[in-house]
Design an enzyme around this catalytic site. Sequence first.
Site, PDB file in Angstrom:
ATOM      1  N   ASP A 191       0.859  -1.062   0.235  1.00 44.00           N
ATOM      2  CA  ASP A 191      -0.030  -0.020  -0.037  1.00 44.00           C
ATOM      3  C   ASP A 191       0.959   1.358  -0.001  1.00 44.00           C
ATOM      4  O   ASP A 191       1.960   1.127  -0.201  1.00 44.00           O
ATOM      5  CB  ASP A 191      -1.112   0.095   1.117  1.00 44.00           C
ATOM      6  CG  ASP A 191      -2.449   0.638   0.896  1.00 44.00           C
ATOM      7  OD1 ASP A 191      -2.248   1.665   0.376  1.00 44.00           O
ATOM      8  OD2 ASP A 191      -3.135  -0.030   0.969  1.00 44.00           O
ATOM      9  N   HIS A 264      -2.860   3.059  -4.579  1.00 46.49           N
ATOM     10  CA  HIS A 264      -2.250   2.749  -3.414  1.00 46.49           C
ATOM     11  C   HIS A 264      -0.809   2.014  -3.479  1.00 46.49           C
ATOM     12  O   HIS A 264      -0.508   1.116  -3.161  1.00 46.49           O
ATOM     13  CB  HIS A 264      -3.150   1.509  -2.733  1.00 46.49           C
ATOM     14  CG  HIS A 264      -4.585   2.190  -2.142  1.00 46.49           C
ATOM     15  ND1 HIS A 264      -4.340   2.764  -1.058  1.00 46.49           N
ATOM     16  CD2 HIS A 264      -5.895   1.989  -2.400  1.00 46.49           C
ATOM     17  CE1 HIS A 264      -5.542   3.230  -0.862  1.00 46.49           C
ATOM     18  NE2 HIS A 264      -6.369   2.734  -1.498  1.00 46.49           N
ATOM     19  N   GLU A 327      -9.896   2.635  -5.278  1.00 44.73           N
ATOM     20  CA  GLU A 327      -9.528   4.062  -4.865  1.00 44.73           C
ATOM     21  C   GLU A 327      -8.577   4.460  -5.823  1.00 44.73           C
ATOM     22  O   GLU A 327      -7.547   5.087  -5.185  1.00 44.73           O
ATOM     23  CB  GLU A 327      -9.339   4.114  -3.453  1.00 44.73           C
ATOM     24  CG  GLU A 327     -10.522   3.762  -2.330  1.00 44.73           C
ATOM     25  CD  GLU A 327     -10.113   3.816  -1.055  1.00 44.73           C
ATOM     26  OE1 GLU A 327     -10.976   4.087  -0.261  1.00 44.73           O
ATOM     27  OE2 GLU A 327      -9.101   3.364  -0.507  1.00 44.73           O
TER      28      GLU A 327
HETATM   29  C1  ACM Z   1     -10.982  -0.552   0.835  1.00 42.67           C
HETATM   30  O1  ACM Z   1     -11.592  -0.499   1.837  1.00 42.67           O
HETATM   31  N1  ACM Z   1     -10.486   0.599   0.119  1.00 42.67           N
HETATM   32  C2  ACM Z   1     -11.083  -1.646  -0.143  1.00 42.67           C
END
Ligand code: ACM
Length: 762
Positions: A191, A264, A327
């Site tokens: 991440d 991410h 995201e």
């Molecule tokens: C998430 O909680 N961004 C998958």
Amino acid sequence: MSCQNKGKEKSGVTYAILPEPAKLQPKPGQCRLSEAFQISCPGGMPEWEQLGHYLAALLRPATGFAWPVNEQGIPGKAIALIADASIVNPEAYRLHVAPGGIRICAGHPAGAFYAIQSLRQLLPPELEAGELRPGISWAVPCVEIEDAPRFPYRGMHLDVSRHFFPPEFIKRYIKLLAMHKMNHFHWHLTDDQGWRIEIKGYPKLQEIAAYRKETQEGHYSSQPRRYDGRPYGGYYTQEEVKDIVAYAQSRFVTIIPEIEMPGHCQAALAAYPELSCTGGPFETATHWGIFEEAFCTREATFQFLENVLSEVIGLFPGRFIHIGGDECFKGRWKNCPGCQQRIREEGLNGEQELQSYFIRRIERFLHSKGRGIIGWDEILEGGLAPRATVMSWRGAEGGIAAARQGHGVIMAPTSTCYFDYYQSMSDEEPLAIGGYLPLENVYGYEPVPPELNPEESLRILGVQGNLWTEYIPDARQAEYMAFPRAIALAEVGWSPKGKRDFGSFARRLMHHSRRLDELGVEYSRQAFGVRTAAVPAEGGGVEIRLSTLKEGASIRYTTDGQEPDNHSPEYSGPVKLMRDGVLMAATFEGGARASSIIRQEISVHRAAGRPIRLKHPPHSDYRHLPASVLVNGLPASETRFKDGEWLAWQEAPMEATIDLGILQPIESVGLHFFNDPGVWIYPPSAASLSFSDDGAIFHTPENMEERAEAGAQGRTQHRTFRPASIRARYIRIIAQPHGIIAEGAPGSGHLAWLLVGEIVVR
Ligand code: ACM
Ligand code: ZN
């Protein structure tokens, strides 16, 4: 005397198996284990023999029994493991406990492993002590169990990027999942804040991406941001990964590694900025939230990711690789000549389809290696890759859409599966991201959306609990947040829908908690604390009802702001409050406090308990709550949305009309809104008030004073309106949702949430 009575524990539970077996038939008598037993296994089947040794090793430390593991056919008392090809589901088993011995039948070692988990839970909790416990009667109540899971996928996730957890803890986590018959561990390895898996072809992932220079302190929404000033990091070597994978295999747990893309990825870009659209430089992220960086879609990125994934495939034998997909901001792609060229060359319709292209390409690569992908539900946007499995997290909608398109689905919606949310209303809870997810809400979750027809329903493979670790710095707190909620979810995933019963679960869990104590699990005991409910009282005021799941405990409470102790009044029925105040309560056992203290503000205002009408119903996620929660005298939480006191709208405005009963002077009307853009919650774009004597003609007074103030934690907004000298019987409040979230903010392009709390009329 029947065995049920002999085997009965103080809590009245004889068969405390979690998750609850599909069929369990109590039988008279018990099987008392002794030195004289053996474990017998099918001959010539090494996996079964290994299980036999696993069982022997499980029982030995506490009992001291040094049982031989033999092939079947040697006379004597035995726990017999029997391969039975007529049992088709590989996870199904039969467990037969009789006074003379125990038989475990399964078609596959996985089923036998689950039979062993049921068997261990029928033995005294001291079994788990890990050291000799003399003087215990190692008796198993007689029973016949026939068991199989409802869903094939039962999983837990762990984010090791935001905080790193040592290999020993990863194994312990897997052990605890397996004990509750969960069979998947989703390992969130990469991440923005850290890359945690050794990739031999890219040493800078270890040297740079695995570390950050410091870490944000406090909640991500706190401004100004504070940092601890300490370097932080770590990663799993490939040797450690192999060891963990082997351990998981021995516990019938499949590990799903997650390598996040295309977003991410800031830690990876800190190491290899040439994989970005701008060239950087970047640093591994030091605060929480969502970042703008994404992998560029030029050829070099795919080279890198294919090489990384090739190493990952070599380490993880399971079919699925999780590729993230959530995201991802598209802003960098919009301004990148390389990405724009890709869009033109591939004939794509903008950046949304570019993300889809990205995922499809990776899916094709993994498919060519015999693997499948799982992605977060954003991978539906711009078109779903063929064969992809969807993990539905932003509610059920993604899961429904994917199932209808013929794809496999794992349900992990935030409102019932995000174990980084608060689990109680106690002020003693450690800082959490927000939200409110008590044990009962997890237990009450039904993974198959009612919108799906029977054929589509079969595509719901199961459920997963997610443990994001921004606010979970260590193993102790990870256990606290995961357990017992993971056990509730294990039952959701395993037990027949018709057998789910929270009362039964709570009684078994109470018994089971002694086993968790022996294992040293740092589970939360909040579910056994005090719960509050409020109703308007006859003749005015608010009536508070208190309850606890803890059998045999008393509840003591105060209303004077003092902490309750052993001399405080004992709760025996609803407590009526006629004025504003604070109710504090806790459970007590044997003269000592047995739970943390809950604290409930009470606001006995003019509208408390009065009829309220909503013109537009709240969002469907909130429709189980009555409109009266907006005027029940209980202020909504300053930190926990979904606490049962907030109602939400997205598209339609909140329009409420309150009837005060008689014409009366009104000094002020206070509105309460949640305000946390990080989770897409915004205060209203406009709020207005009007008043009426007859409920038909409303007018808005001129010269109404309006003041906005941040709530105690900065994540809510209080707006107070003071009309100049007004008398009215009816009040109408209209609050307009914020609308579409702007570019660059979390959730951009989606509708913002409007959350409305207590409407306080003075
Ligand atoms: C998430 O909680 N961004 C998958
Ligand atoms: Zn680019």
